[in-house]
Design a protein around this motif. Structure first.
Motif, PDB file in Angstrom:
ATOM      1  N   VAL A 215       0.842  -1.207   0.000  1.00  0.00           N
ATOM      2  CA  VAL A 215       0.000   0.000   0.000  1.00  0.00           C
ATOM      3  C   VAL A 215       0.872   1.250   0.000  1.00  0.00           C
ATOM      4  N   GLY A 216       2.030   1.164   0.643  1.00  0.00           N
ATOM      5  CA  GLY A 216       2.950   2.292   0.615  1.00  0.00           C
ATOM      6  C   GLY A 216       2.916   3.139   1.865  1.00  0.00           C
ATOM      7  N   ALA A 217       3.171   4.436   1.689  1.00  0.00           N
ATOM      8  CA  ALA A 217       3.416   5.317   2.826  1.00  0.00           C
ATOM      9  C   ALA A 217       2.150   5.853   3.476  1.00  0.00           C
ATOM     10  N   ASN A 218       1.004   5.746   2.811  1.00  0.00           N
ATOM     11  CA  ASN A 218      -0.219   6.372   3.319  1.00  0.00           C
ATOM     12  C   ASN A 218      -1.370   5.375   3.295  1.00  0.00           C
ATOM     13  N   GLY A 219      -2.378   5.638   4.119  1.00  0.00           N
ATOM     14  CA  GLY A 219      -3.556   4.787   4.147  1.00  0.00           C
ATOM     15  C   GLY A 219      -3.697   4.058   5.462  1.00  0.00           C
ATOM     16  N   TYR A 220      -4.831   3.400   5.610  1.00  0.00           N
ATOM     17  CA  TYR A 220      -5.213   2.762   6.871  1.00  0.00           C
ATOM     18  C   TYR A 220      -5.290   3.851   7.958  1.00  0.00           C
ATOM     19  N   ALA A 221      -4.832   3.532   9.175  1.00  0.00           N
ATOM     20  CA  ALA A 221      -4.793   4.542  10.236  1.00  0.00           C
ATOM     21  C   ALA A 221      -3.456   5.266  10.167  1.00  0.00           C
ATOM     22  N   ASN A 222      -3.514   6.585  10.090  1.00  0.00           N
ATOM     23  CA  ASN A 222      -2.304   7.379   9.979  1.00  0.00           C
ATOM     24  C   ASN A 222      -1.845   7.856  11.361  1.00  0.00           C
ATOM     25  N   ASP A 223      -0.529   7.861  11.560  1.00  0.00           N
ATOM     26  CA  ASP A 223       0.053   8.206  12.857  1.00  0.00           C
ATOM     27  C   ASP A 223      -0.471   9.535  13.397  1.00  0.00           C
ATOM     28  N   ARG A 224      -0.622  10.516  12.525  1.00  0.00           N
ATOM     29  CA  ARG A 224      -0.949  11.878  12.947  1.00  0.00           C
ATOM     30  C   ARG A 224      -2.332  11.983  13.572  1.00  0.00           C
ATOM     31  N   THR A 296      -7.625  -3.388   9.236  1.00  0.00           N
ATOM     32  CA  THR A 296      -6.970  -3.439  10.540  1.00  0.00           C
ATOM     33  C   THR A 296      -6.520  -2.046  10.984  1.00  0.00           C
ATOM     34  N   VAL A 297      -7.016  -1.629  12.145  1.00  0.00           N
ATOM     35  CA  VAL A 297      -6.630  -0.334  12.723  1.00  0.00           C
ATOM     36  C   VAL A 297      -5.395  -0.493  13.596  1.00  0.00           C
TER      37      VAL A 297
END
Length: 431
Positions: A215-224, A296-297
């Motif tokens: 999926v790469g660097a973005n998507g799902y639950a983001n750290d921010r 998955t979160v």
């Protein structure tokens, strides 16, 4: 109630102080801390855990945690709480479902309103998890609680909560989650007359964000999007009680002050909240649909890569666009065991009987999937882009099979006819 500010970023090294200069500069444990505070380290991993997984926080507090009374066995706490391994009831392969548990009529706070539906693993060996419901109609004021058996994942279903913790305050409502580290002290204040929700007691490794892979660097639950409390201390004295869950039992200690007296803290072992609406859903734009792991979160990893102690998975509002595809979840049997709950709306595979506040359990290799009416409807539907709105279900998925409690098997909330939802599936075979 007053508004609350937050720090952002998952598992970051945060620092926050309620009084200017309360945090030491350049070191953690000076000879004398500002304002006459005590320094105390709170560790939720071993000291020598790898840096990427090490979680600890330095607390600067009015009194150290050791200032309290002796613990005594406390039988008055919830009589329906159990801890893995569950031995009062044999594990069963049956597919199980429950209606929402009724709200209590007597005054009941978060601790007294805990009810265990199932558990797996063994808290003593730090494997597996317990699954509870909480039912409350009273706030905690003179009472505080911590859980030495596991990290707590709070999933509200109805009724907003304010979590007063050692690190500060978190406000959560249906559609939010909160995670409280193992051993962190807190009290729960209700925003309204009553509250109900789900509680995952994670005996295993701390929850973390799953890897994204291709999926790469973005998507799902983001750290921010994960929010941590700013320091907010209580300087209260009086006749308080500290309730502890330890080794599957409850204990009580008298304490003459609020233990939520942390004026400043710095570290990465702290309670946090997350708004599930911020989850960036990934799904197919061609045909079929990927495994539910795409939802998955948070994950609690086990000692086997790719096989989780617990995955926290959600099924939120989303678009469904797959061509020539049976769009509800397929019929399946899993090595993993699935405990599901519904926060709001309708779950697409179970349009009847699976109610908000209810739950279902499909253990390892127990077959499950859409009920008969859903199968017929989805098999004959005209396929067009479809928006799933006003729905939010979740799943605690684990490598360990769940054992339901005796209460879960005998309560009137258990739907004894659940398996019948598949009985009217027709034979379509035409050789």
């Amino acid at each position: 109630m007053e508004s609350v500010s937050y720090l952002t970023g998952f598992n970051n090294e945060h620092e926050t102080e309620a009084l200017p200069g309360a945090l030491p500069v350049g070191q953690f444990n000076p000879q004398k801390v500002a304002y006459g505070l005590y320094a105390e380290q709170f560790s939720s991993t071993a000291f020598t855990a790898p840096r990427a997984h090490n979680r600890r926080t330095w607390l600067y507090r009015i009194r150290p945690s050791a200032v309290q009374g002796d613990y005594q066995s406390f039988q008055q706490a919830s009589q329906l709480v159990r801890t893995g391994p569950i031995t009062e009831q044999a594990p069963v392969p049956n597919m199980l479902r429950w209606s929402p548990l009724p709200m209590p009529s007597d005054p009941t706070d978060f601790v007294d309103g805990l009810v265990t539906l199932a558990a797996n693993g063994d808290a003593a060996t730090q494997t597996g998890l317990g699954v509870h419901c909480y039912l409350a109609n009273q706030s905690m004021s003179e009472r505080f609680f911590y859980n030495a058996d596991g990290e707590l994942l709070v999933v509200p279903q109805t009724g907003a909560l304010r979590l007063h913790t050692e690190c500060g305050i978190l406000d959560i409502d249906a559609g939010d989650i909160a995670v409280i580290p193992r051993g962190m002290k807190f009290r729960v204040v209700l925003h309204g007359p009553e509250a109900r929700g789900y509680l995952c007691e994670n005996y295993g490794a701390c929850f973390e964000l799953p890897e994204r892979g291709p999926v790469g660097a973005n998507g799902y639950a983001n750290d921010r999007d994960f929010q941590y409390p700013v320091a907010a201390y209580e300087d209260r004295e009086g006749a308080f009680e500290l309730i502890c869950k330890y080794g599957g039992n409850f204990f009580r200690a008298a304490i003459g002050h609020s233990p939520l007296d942390v004026v400043a803290w710095t570290g990465n072992s702290a309670p946090y909240k997350y708004d599930l609406a911020r989850f960036n859903v990934i799904n197919t734009v061609s045909f079929d649909h990927p495994d539910p792991s795409i939802f998955t979160v948070l994950t609690s990893p086990s000692d086997t890569a790719g096989v989780a102690n617990c995955d926290f998975v959600i099924f939120p509002p989303r678009w469904m666009v797959a061509d020539n595809t049976f769009r509800p979840p397929w019929y399946h049997r899993n090595i993993m065991s699935e405990f599901m709950g519904l926060i709001k709306g309708v779950y697409d595979a179970k349009e009847k009987g699976f109610e908000p506040g209810g739950a279902s359990l499909h253990n390892c290799m127990s077959p499950h999937g859409p009920e008969a009416e859903v199968f017929e409807k989805a098999s004959n539907a005209t396929l067009a882009p479809q928006r799933y709105e006003n729905t939010l279900a979740f799943m605690f998925e684990s490598r360990y099979a769940f054992t339901p409690t005796r209460f879960a098997m005998t309560t009137s909330a258990r739907q004894q006819d659940y398996v019948a939802c598949w009985n009217s599936l027709k034979k379509h075979f035409r050789p």
